[in-house]
Motif scaffolding. Structure first.
Motif, short mmCIF file in Angstrom:
data_model
loop_
_atom_site.label_atom_id
_atom_site.label_comp_id
_atom_site.label_asym_id
_atom_site.label_seq_id
_atom_site.Cartn_x
_atom_site.Cartn_y
_atom_site.Cartn_z
N LEU A 665 2.86 9.28 -7.51
CA LEU A 665 2.91 8.63 -6.20
C LEU A 665 1.79 7.61 -6.13
N LYS A 666 2.16 6.36 -5.81
CA LYS A 666 1.18 5.28 -5.78
C LYS A 666 0.47 5.25 -4.44
N CYS A 667 -0.85 5.19 -4.51
CA CYS A 667 -1.65 5.09 -3.29
C CYS A 667 -1.66 3.64 -2.83
N GLU A 668 -0.78 3.33 -1.93
CA GLU A 668 -0.62 1.96 -1.44
C GLU A 668 -0.25 2.02 0.04
N ALA A 669 -0.98 1.26 0.84
CA ALA A 669 -0.78 1.32 2.29
C ALA A 669 0.64 0.91 2.65
N TRP A 670 1.25 1.74 3.57
CA TRP A 670 2.60 1.44 4.05
C TRP A 670 2.51 0.44 5.20
N THR A 671 3.19 -0.67 5.04
CA THR A 671 3.17 -1.72 6.08
C THR A 671 4.57 -2.08 6.55
N SER A 672 5.58 -1.34 6.09
CA SER A 672 6.95 -1.67 6.46
C SER A 672 7.18 -1.43 7.96
N ALA A 673 8.03 -2.27 8.54
CA ALA A 673 8.38 -2.10 9.95
C ALA A 673 9.36 -0.96 10.16
N LEU A 674 10.01 -0.52 9.10
CA LEU A 674 10.97 0.56 9.20
C LEU A 674 10.26 1.91 9.14
N PRO A 675 10.83 2.95 9.73
CA PRO A 675 10.17 4.26 9.72
C PRO A 675 10.22 4.91 8.35
N GLY A 676 9.30 5.86 8.16
CA GLY A 676 9.27 6.63 6.94
C GLY A 676 10.34 7.71 6.94
N PRO A 677 10.32 8.54 5.90
CA PRO A 677 11.39 9.57 5.79
C PRO A 677 11.12 10.76 6.70
N ALA A 678 12.20 11.34 7.21
CA ALA A 678 12.12 12.66 7.83
C ALA A 678 11.87 13.70 6.73
N TYR A 679 11.45 14.86 7.12
CA TYR A 679 11.11 15.85 6.10
C TYR A 679 11.39 17.26 6.61
N ASP A 680 11.18 18.21 5.69
CA ASP A 680 11.35 19.64 6.00
C ASP A 680 12.76 19.93 6.52
N LEU A 681 13.77 19.52 5.74
CA LEU A 681 15.16 19.81 6.11
C LEU A 681 15.43 21.31 5.95
N LEU A 694 18.39 21.08 10.59
CA LEU A 694 17.22 20.70 11.36
C LEU A 694 16.26 19.94 10.46
N TRP A 695 15.43 19.10 11.05
CA TRP A 695 14.43 18.36 10.29
C TRP A 695 13.26 18.03 11.21
N LYS A 696 12.21 17.51 10.60
CA LYS A 696 11.05 17.09 11.37
C LYS A 696 10.95 15.57 11.35
N ALA A 697 10.41 15.03 12.45
CA ALA A 697 10.31 13.57 12.60
C ALA A 697 9.36 13.00 11.56
N PRO A 698 9.60 11.76 11.13
CA PRO A 698 8.72 11.17 10.12
C PRO A 698 7.30 10.99 10.64
N VAL A 699 6.34 11.12 9.72
CA VAL A 699 4.94 10.90 10.10
C VAL A 699 4.68 9.41 10.33
N TYR A 700 5.27 8.60 9.47
CA TYR A 700 5.12 7.14 9.59
C TYR A 700 6.31 6.61 10.40
N THR A 701 6.02 5.98 11.55
CA THR A 701 7.09 5.53 12.45
C THR A 701 7.44 4.07 12.27
N GLY A 702 6.64 3.30 11.54
CA GLY A 702 6.93 1.88 11.37
C GLY A 702 6.39 1.06 12.52
N ALA A 703 7.05 -0.09 12.77
CA ALA A 703 6.56 -1.03 13.78
C ALA A 703 6.86 -0.56 15.20
N SER A 704 7.75 0.39 15.40
CA SER A 704 8.09 0.86 16.74
C SER A 704 8.47 2.34 16.66
#
Length: 1356
Positions: A665-681, A694-704
């Protein structure tokens, strides 16, 4: 040479690069080795395929000539061997034999000269004209087992298949892998009891006809490139349902030993018995091979598990089976034994093999070498090979020499010490050296000897045996020692025990299990061996016991083991998996992972994370303190560097193995406007056609902010497709329409204003199949407290399991609106003051299980229904069968009573009269009966002061009720008049009085007599008759008269105790006597007619008077006219009125009409008939305001179910939207009028009828306008009139004495405690007596209201 001086930083960089290059070279070498191995494997696979193709080409070419057979190779064999022949010289001899084999064998005949005897021998040589194909060895195949068969359970008589799927490389259709199946390490062969198939990527063993003999450990062993691979699992077979309740199970392991020419020893193992009666013996059956007929070998059951069968036919093949017997009956037969042939085993020992020319072999018998022998030698080694209480088996060795003549044996016995010998096989010609002896006396010792005999004579006797006594040498084993049960898996327990001190030729053990607290034992095995007990219920607690088994039966039970809960053995958890990155800011990462698949039998309470650079081999600890969550922020990372992570889980047993390293996994700052992945399915409520993801909301939400989610699904072998077109705003989705048994995977994508984000990690595969024993959430109301609850019972739990309740899939924690109670496998969620805010989807899942979960959606309608039920439970009423009513008893006493449907011994009640409580006294006797539910008060002196409103208030626990009766005005006057009449009747009957008033009586010769009957008379009683004097005959008076005797007749009784009078008017009777002969012949069949007072049986005829001799009978018993059954008639009809018919009035009725010459009988059957009637529920008078809703509801009854018709002002009411008529369950009838107006005022009535009659009830409805005072209700009870059989309109009831029925109560309710009937005389009048102005009530008393009559009933 020039040396370059490097700085410290340059030296460190050089060392780092050097080490990386070294590691890179090592990785390249490993990869080259892997490629070499793979290339070699591919080359070998290509060579195998070419060889197979070569086979196919050669085989197809050869088959063009039709010479390639599909049969398998078979060694040559004699089906019918050569037989010896004796022939005269120079006569032709034809020798023949039958041979078999593949390829077709070649037969060569040889002639051998042996001792001047020509012996012709047939020698078979094998020759094949078909070339063999080269065999590819199975060790060249690479096999990987996939889905393996598990522990299986079957039932006797059923079938089962054990299947193991696999991947075979190379997969060649003409070269299936070699699969061998074993049961308890014994190789199985294909046959009618075991079908073996290999191919199509699976190895299958099918057992088409299960028996307990099939129980055991099954092993599949495959030959592979690396040697062998195998898999094993138990198969358990339980007893089929017995043919007789309580009969034992079938015996097992039937085998034949010591096979001789006419004798065989059959042995078996006893069945396991837990709740059945002890086994008392066994029956042994036999049948010849090729026959379907079984014959019983022993007349009485044998008590041990062995039995010698003799009297077999030499050379015949047999099968055997065994049946167990106990006090309840005989068991199902066991599986039959393998085929055995009755042959002399010594025959093989008497064969010799001679080689000819070093090539061929010739077989001859010792008989050919012995020379000419006539008398046989004596047998030797006479002894008892089996000694039991039931029998002994004698054995010996055949004589030598024995001669060529057929041989048999003679056995003699002698009581030890007497010297007297007696032959014991007189009727049996023994041909084998075995013989069972059954009829020996207990306690005596015997000696035996044997002779051999042929057609030339008998040999000398053998040496006698030592003294033998029939006894059981050992008996059953002693009970096993201490039993210890330990955990194994979530559904199995490992059971161990100490062996018995006295094994006595132990065969094995039987294990039984019982739930703690239960006295019922269930067998765990049906073959006596030790093993792991499978098939237990997870989470339940069991105890175990063991019995030892030998040929004598089962030992006593061992002591029970200590209780043990069925839980997996405690181990460290397996490795977590599915490590993924949720967010990265360039200096830290948030990672997540999935929990281990196996928790190790204890709750996971710690996770440890390690990391390393992707180009490094050394792992570094990330968290020294454990984390309990499955997400973790890893700080101190270098931007642009690739990292790998691994996770370990820990529980009470320790820290488990680490997970596989994550992908770099590359340590690189996420700057995408789109949300990250949901997890813990995760999955809940998995069923055959649906599940919830069921799942949990993504930690990274993006631009909105995240606005919703898209869920994608893929069936195994198919592509992903979205399940929802529009994004859903919550983190769960119910998926329906699944295929039962299919496997699915899922992905979730978050959506924000910028678009659809990255997909989550693929879920674990899930199979659309419910767990065995899965139950759903039950919703209900507590019958004691009225609480509304949701309850769930789990099909399995573990020691660490918790019940997690959620609303709309958000966990409920410390919520004041609900209370959660959990006990064992059961959890209950109780609502506190529920309302519409509690509507929604409630779910529960059980942690640390294989996905036990369920849900229930609470709707508004369901909540309202349960709230109503809850209110009724919390505010209970005492149910009444009958409201407060009254009846007039003899002596003028009045009884007020009501009846409850049920009451407890703790019931309390009060009688209130005009708002004043009345207690029990001499004048007011108050009592109750818990069994009948009757509460009553008897008023001894009912007078004008008794006019009042009577009320009973009842308290029974928390339940309450009350019932009132308004007894004022006309209603009271009628009751008072009846009471005074009954009082005067009682006084009249204290002196001489008429039991039957004056009436007509017609003799057989048409002579008309006057008849009356008196009672309570003494010698001083004075009898007077005006117009004529009477003579007394047994207190019955007669007077013969003619036409001129018309007029009024009066009879009077008197003495010092009182007096009584009867008057009768005599009309023109004599002129009507000729018509008597027409009445009987013209009589119609009896018909049923309903009247206001009950039912009437009527018989129509051309002419009828009461002078006609008639007799009414009920169940062949004559009926006398009374208040209950009144007999009368009109000019064209005779009838019998039954007032308030009850159960005892049911039955067969008949009328006998006698004329001068013969009798005419007409019948009617009232058995099981119940006319339609209104049981209760309607008011008398209803006042209601305009625009309100009026509901008239009552309970109706009848057998068959009645028809219900509503009337308004004698016009039938038709169901409309304004006035809706309903009838529920043929029991609850209602008329509902919405938005009533003044036009709805009037007199309503309900007509309830069936083919046996019915009744109608009237209700007065008054509608008043808003602001007006309600009109005063008319005091009185409601009226009920039995309706005629064919009438729909109350006004059309054709009752002779029918008048308008006012709505006032009368004492006519049928009391469950009837008072004694008054012997008031009844006049036999040709017309019914006029009814009292007091109307009848809807439900009547067994003491019907009596009209006020003159002492002598009038005639019309």
């Amino acid at each position: 040479m020039e040396y370059v001086c490097r700085s410290t930083d340059e030296i460190e960089e050089y060392q780092r690069v050097s080490s990386h290059v070294g590691k890179g070279l090592a990785s390249i070498q490993k990869e080259l080795h892997r490629m070499k191995v793979a290339t070699k494997t591919q080359v070998e696979n290509i060579a195998i395929k070419r060889e197979v193709i070569h086979w196919i080409v050669e085989g197809s070419c050869y088959m063009q000539y039709g010479t390639l057979s599909t049969e398998t190779d078979k060694a040559p064999d004699f089906l019918v061997a050569l037989r010896p022949h004796a022939a005269w010289e120079k006569t032709p001899v034809k020798l023949f034999c039958t041979v078999d084999g593949h390829p077709r064998p070649i037969v060569k005949w040889l002639e051998v000269l042996l001792r001047c005897t020509n012996i012709l021998t047939c020698v078979v040589l094998v020759f094949s004209s078909v070339p063999h194909l080269t065999v590819i060895h199975h060790s060249k195949l690479e096999i990987t087992m996939l889905d393996r068969f598990g522990v299986s359970f079957g039932t006797e008589g059923g079938s089962i298949s054990l299947v193991c799927t696999m991947v075979v490389v190379p997969d060649l259709p003409n070269v299936p892998p070699l699969a061998q199946w074993y049961r308890d390490d014994k190789l199985l062969k294909a046959g009618k009891l075991a079908e073996i198939k290999v191919g199509g990527g699976a190895a299958t063993l099918t057992l088409p006809l299960l028996a307990k003999d099939d129980e055991g450990l099954y092993t599949l062993r495959m030959w592979t490139k690396d040697g062998t691979t195998e898999h094993s699992a138990y198969l358990f077979v339980k007893d089929a349902a017995p043919s007789v309740a309580g009969a034992p199970g079938a015996p097992i392991s039937i085998k034949a030993f010591d096979i001789n020419s006419d004798y065989v020893l059959v042995a078996w193992k006893p069945p396991n018995t837990t709740n059945e009666a002890a086994i008392t013996g066994y029956f042994v059956d036999k049948r010849e091979s090729g026959s379907a007929t079984w014959s019983q070998c022993n007349d009485s059951p044998v008590r041990i598990c062995k039995y010698p069968v003799h009297g077999l036919k030499v050379g015949h093949a047999y099968h055997f089976r065994v049946r167990a017997v106990n006090s309840a009956g005989i068991s199902r037969p066991s599986r039959e034994s393998d085929k055995v042939t009755a042959l002399d085993p010594a025959e093989r020992e008497r064969l010799q093999v001679i080689k000819l020319d070093g090539k061929h072999e010739v077989v001859i018998k010792d008989d050919d070498l012995e020379g000419y022998v006539t008398l046989p030698g004596e047998p030797t080694d006479m002894h008892a090979s089996e000694i039991f209480k039931s029998y002994i088996v004698l054995s010996w060795k055949p004589p030598s020499p024995r001669g060529r003549a057929p041989l048999w044996y003679i056995i003699e016995k002698s009581v030890s010490g007497t010297g007297a010998w007696q032959r014991i096989n007189t009727a049996v010609k023994l041909q084998s050296p075995r013989y069972p002896v059954f009829d020996l006396e207990a306690g005596k010792k015997y000696q035996f000897r044997v002779y051999s005999e042929n057609l030339y004579g008998a040999s000398e006797a053998s040496k006698p045996t030592d003294p033998i006594e029939k006894v059981d040498e050992h008996g059953v084993p002693s009970a096993p020692g201490q039993v210890v049960a330990t955990r194994n898996t979530k559904s199995s327990v490992f059971v161990q025990w100490d062996p018995p001190k006295h094994p006595n030729h132990l065969m094995g053990y039987y294990i039984d299990a019982s739930l703690v607290g239960s006295k019922t034992w269930a067998p765990c095995n049906h073959k006596p061996y030790k093993f792991v007990v499978h098939g237990l219920t997870p989470g339940e607690t069991y105890v175990f016991r063991v019995q030892a088994v030998n040929v004598y039966g089962l030992s006593d039970e061992s002591q029970e083991s200590t209780p043990i809960a069925v839980e997996p053995a405690l181990t460290t958890p397996s490795a977590p998996h599915g490590i993924t990155m949720l967010s990265c800011d360039g200096a830290s990462m948030i990672i997540a992972w999935n929990s281990p698949k196996h928790g190790g039998g204890s709750k996971i309470n710690a996770y440890y994370v390690d990391k390393r650079d992707a180009d490094s081999l050394a792992w570094k600890e990330v968290n020294s303190a454990p984390t309990k969550t499955r997400t973790y922020r890893v700080d101190g990372l270098t931007e642009g560097t690739f990292y790998e992570f691994k996770v370990q889980a820990g529980n009470l047993a320790g820290v488990g193995v680490p997970s596989a390293p994550s992908t770099p996994l590359k340590c690189e700052a996420w700057t995408s406007a789109l949300p990250g992945p949901a997890y813990d399915l995760a999955f809940r409520e998995v069923r055959g056609d649906s599940l919830v993801i069921l799942w949990k909301a993504p930690v990274y939400t993006g631009a909105s902010a995240v606005t919703g989610y898209i869920v994608e699904m893929a069936k195994k072998g198919h592509h992903y497709h979205p399940l929802n077109e529009e994004a859903i705003g919550h983190c769960y989705l119910q998926v329906t329409g699944l295929e039962a048994g299919a496997e699915y995977t899922f992905k979730v994508k978050a959506v924000n204003a910028e678009g659809v984000g990255k997909a989550s990690q693929t879920s674990e595969p899930v199979v659309a199949k419910a767990l065995p024993g899965t139950q759903e959430i039950q919703c209900g109301v507590d019958e004691d407290t009225g609480d509304i609850f949701l309850s769930f019972e789990a099909c399995e739990i573990s020691e660490t399991s918790n019940f997690a309740w959620s609303k709309n899939y958000k966990e409920i924690s410390d919520c004041p609106r609900v209370a959660i109670e959990t006990k064992g496998k059961h959890s209950k969620l109780t609502f506190v003051n529920p309302d519409v805010s509690d509507l929604g989807a409630f779910s529960v899942h059980v942690t640390d299980t294989e996905g036990v979960s369920a849900s229930h959606t609470l709707t508004e309608d369901a909540l309202n229904t349960m709230l109503e039920l809850s209110y009724n439970i919390r505010h209970p009423i005492v149910p009444l069968k009958h409201q407060l009513n009254y009846e007039v008893l003899e002596k003028g006493h009045v009884r007020f009573w009501l009846q409850c449907l049920k009451m407890s011994p703790a019931v309390t009640y009060r009688f209130i009269v005009n708002d004043k409580e009345v207690t029990s006294s001499d004048s007011h006797k108050i009592s109750h009966d818990v069994n009948t539910g009757v509460i009553q008060m008897t008023v001894d002196h009912f007078s004008k002061a008794s006019e009042a409103t009577y009320t009973v208030q009842i308290h029974d626990g928390r339940a309450k009720n009350q019932s009132s009766l308004v007894l004022v005005g006309d209603v009271f006057k009628a009751a008072l008049k009846e009471a005074e009449f009954q009082r005067s009747e009682h006084i009249r009957k204290q002196g001489p009085h008429f039991a039957e008033y004056l009436s007509y009586h017609v003799d057989d010769d048409c002579t008309v007599l006057l008849v009356c009957k008196v009672t309570n008379t003494f010698s001083r009683t004075c009898y007077c008759g005006y117009r004529y004097l009477f003579t007394s005959v047994n207190s019955t008076f007669f007077l013969q008269f003619s036409r001129k005797d018309q007029g009024h007749y009066k009879a009077k009784l008197s003495d010092d105790r009182g007096k009584d009078t009867s008057i009768l008017s005599v009309g023109v009777v004599v002129t009507s006597l000729p018509l008597l002969f027409l009445s009987g012949s013209s009589a119609s069949e009896l018909v049923l007619q309903c009247t206001p007072e009950g039912i009437r049986l009527q018989c129509y005829m051309k002419y009828y008077t009461e002078e006609i001799r008639t007799a009414w009978l009920h169940k062949d018993s004559k009926i006398s006219s009374s208040e209950k059954m009144r007999i009368a008639g009109t000019a064209e009809m005779a009838w019998m009125q039954i007032r308030e018919p009850s159960e005892k009035e049911k039955g067969h009725y008949s009328i006998q009409i006698m004329d001068a010459t013969k009798s005419h009988t007409r019948t009617f059957d009232l058995s099981g008939q119940d006319r339609g009637r209104v049981v209760g529920g309607l008011p008398d008078v209803v006042t209601i305001m305009e625009q309100k809703t009026l509901s008239l509801t009552c309970t109706v009854w009848g057998d068959p179910s009645p028809e219900v018709t509503w009337f308004k002002n004698e016009n039938e009411v038709v169901s409309t939207e304004h006035a809706k008529i309903t009838l529920e369950a043929n029991k609850f009838a209602s008329l509902t009028i919405t938005a009533v107006t003044s036009e709805d005022s009037g007199k309503y009535s309900i007509n309830v009828r069936n083919k046996y009659g019915g009744e109608f009830v009237e209700i007065t409805v008054s509608v008043y306008k808003q602001g007006e005072s309600p009109p005063e209700a008319k005091i009185g009870g409601r009226g009920a009139t039995p309706a005629p059989l064919a009438s729909k309109t109350p006004a059309q009831t054709p009752t002779p004495a029918q008048t308008h029925i006012p709505q006032t109560p009368t004492p006519s309710l049928k009391s469950p405690t009837p008072s004694p009937k008054s012997p008031t005389p009844t006049a036999k009048s040709p017309t019914p007596t006029p009814k009292s102005p007091t109307p009848t009530r809807r439900v009547k008393s067994p003491s019907p209201a009596r009209s006020l009559k003159s002492p002598t009933p009038p005639r019309k």
